[in-house]
Design an enzyme around this catalytic site. Structure first.
Site, PDB file in Angstrom:
ATOM      1  CG  HIS A 141      -1.851  -1.131   1.370  1.00 34.12           C
ATOM      2  ND1 HIS A 141      -2.894  -1.362   0.504  1.00 34.12           N
ATOM      3  CD2 HIS A 141      -1.921  -2.123   2.285  1.00 34.12           C
ATOM      4  CE1 HIS A 141      -3.566  -2.434   0.880  1.00 34.12           C
ATOM      5  NE2 HIS A 141      -3.006  -2.925   1.960  1.00 34.12           N
TER       6      HIS A 141
HETATM    7  O1  RIB Z   1      -5.230   0.551   4.299  1.00 37.64           O
HETATM    8  C1  RIB Z   1      -3.819   0.483   4.270  1.00 37.64           C
HETATM    9  C2  RIB Z   1      -3.220   1.629   5.025  1.00 37.64           C
HETATM   10  O2  RIB Z   1      -3.561   1.538   6.404  1.00 37.64           O
HETATM   11  C3  RIB Z   1      -1.685   1.615   5.000  1.00 37.64           C
HETATM   12  O3  RIB Z   1      -1.215   2.935   5.092  1.00 37.64           O
HETATM   13  C4  RIB Z   1      -1.328   0.870   6.241  1.00 37.64           C
HETATM   14  O4  RIB Z   1      -0.030   1.226   6.750  1.00 37.64           O
HETATM   15  C5  RIB Z   1      -2.386   1.364   7.186  1.00 37.64           C
HETATM   16  O5  RIB Z   1      -1.968   2.603   7.706  1.00 37.64           O
END
Ligand code: RIB
Ligand code: CA
Length: 312
Positions: A241
């Site tokens: 992500h």
């Molecule tokens: O949904 C994924 C996000 O939420 C990423 O930034 C992960 O680190 C959490 O913060």
């Protein structure tokens, strides 16, 4: 001589935040001028220490600034099931904290100071809840126009990962995300639509495991300690992500997206934190306040991550 892109990273480390930091700090295209932390994946004191330790492992001298300890108005909701109680996939006790003095300047003040210094050239990357970003935008009215762009991991055009409607970073602090999307800033949004395609495959993770640098070994341990979570959810590997943001800044050709209108649901119960996107509807909001990234060249993305980690 390449002109480095000045970048300030706001994060809630967090396993994928740590990978994003390790990658970003090893990209000659980027100059990471500052890092700030806040509550999110785990409590704020832990995300701060995790960022400090990650900068130490990378052997860099980048200031880390403390930020919000709670969302703007809501109770903190964490993601310890993904990132572990320490936010470092259980590794925090094995990583020494660097001997650096604590920065007294708060995250939002540091973001503004650096934005003024770079006078329109600074990119703000935000890969946690948007609380620090919102406070900075609210406190300094000219910040939105002073930043080159704000590149976020958050939201999605279609679905969530905390609820069917909402992605974690937006769900934790919808009011902060609302401030961001109404700010007029130049926003690039990496939502789940693209970040759940941006997978690091098990065989690619094992290539990092064969590397001998302390940084690659740390990266491998983080990836392996979170691999089962992603495989159990049916993904073919670890969702990268947060790394999508820094990879975009250095290698934009890996991604594609479209401008669209985004509004954040802050009042409802079932759809709390949903980023309502008009990309797919004939009824439009009448504004396009974000470049919404939708696709990634997954093979090129995986190959590049391995190459960057091999440089340590
Ligand atoms: O949904 C994924 C996000 O939420 C990423 O930034 C992960 O680190 C959490 O913060
Ligand atoms: Ca994060």
């Amino acid at each position: 001589m390449m002109n480095k892109l000045p970048v300030f990273i706001d994060c809630d480390p967090g396993a994928d935040d740590i990978i994003a930091l390790l990658l970003g700090m090893n990209m000659p295209e980027l100059d990471i001028v500052g890092i700030s932390t806040l509550c999110g994946n785990v409590e704020a004191p832990k995300t701060y220490v995790n960022a400090l330790k990650t900068v130490g492992v990378a052997g860099k001298n980048i200031p880390v600034y403390k930020g919000a300890e709670t969302p703007m108005t809501r109770e903190l909701y964490t993601a310890k099931d993904v990132h572990g109680n320490d936010g470092m996939a259980g590794l925090s006790d094995t990583i020494a904290a660097p001997d650096v003095s604590e920065e007294k300047e708060k995250a939002w003040d540091a973001i503004y100071r650096e934005a003024k210094k770079y006078n329109g050239e600074l990119t703000l990357v935000a890969v946690g809840p948007m609380t620090n970003v919102a406070i900075a935008l609210a406190k300094y009215k000219e910040l939105a126009s002073l930043l080159k762009q704000i590149v976020i991991m958050g939201g999605s055009a279609a679905y969530g990962n905390v609820t069917p409607a909402a992605e974690f970073n937006i769900y934790v602090d919808p009011e902060a995300a609302d401030v961001l999307f109404k700010s007029g800033a130049n926003i690039v949004m990496f939502g789940l639509d693209v970040t759940e395609q941006a997978i690091l495959l098990p065989e690619e993770i094992e290539k990092i495991g064969q590397m001998t640098s302390p940084q690659a070994k740390f990266c491998y341990s983080i990836l392996k300690n979170t691999e089962d979570f992603y495989l159990s959810k049916g993904f073919a590997g670890n969702c990268m992500h947060d790394p999508c943001t820094v990879m975009y800044l250095a290698y934009p050709e890996l991604f594609s997206g479209k401008k669209a209108g985004i509004c954040v649901e802050t009042k409802a119960r079932i759809t709390r934190g949903k980023t309502v996107c008009d990309m797919f509807t004939d009824v439009k909001f009448g504004f396009e306040n974000a470049l919404v990234m939708m696709d990634v060249n997954r093979d090129g993305f995986g190959e590049k991550i391995i190459e960057i980690m091999s440089r340590y």
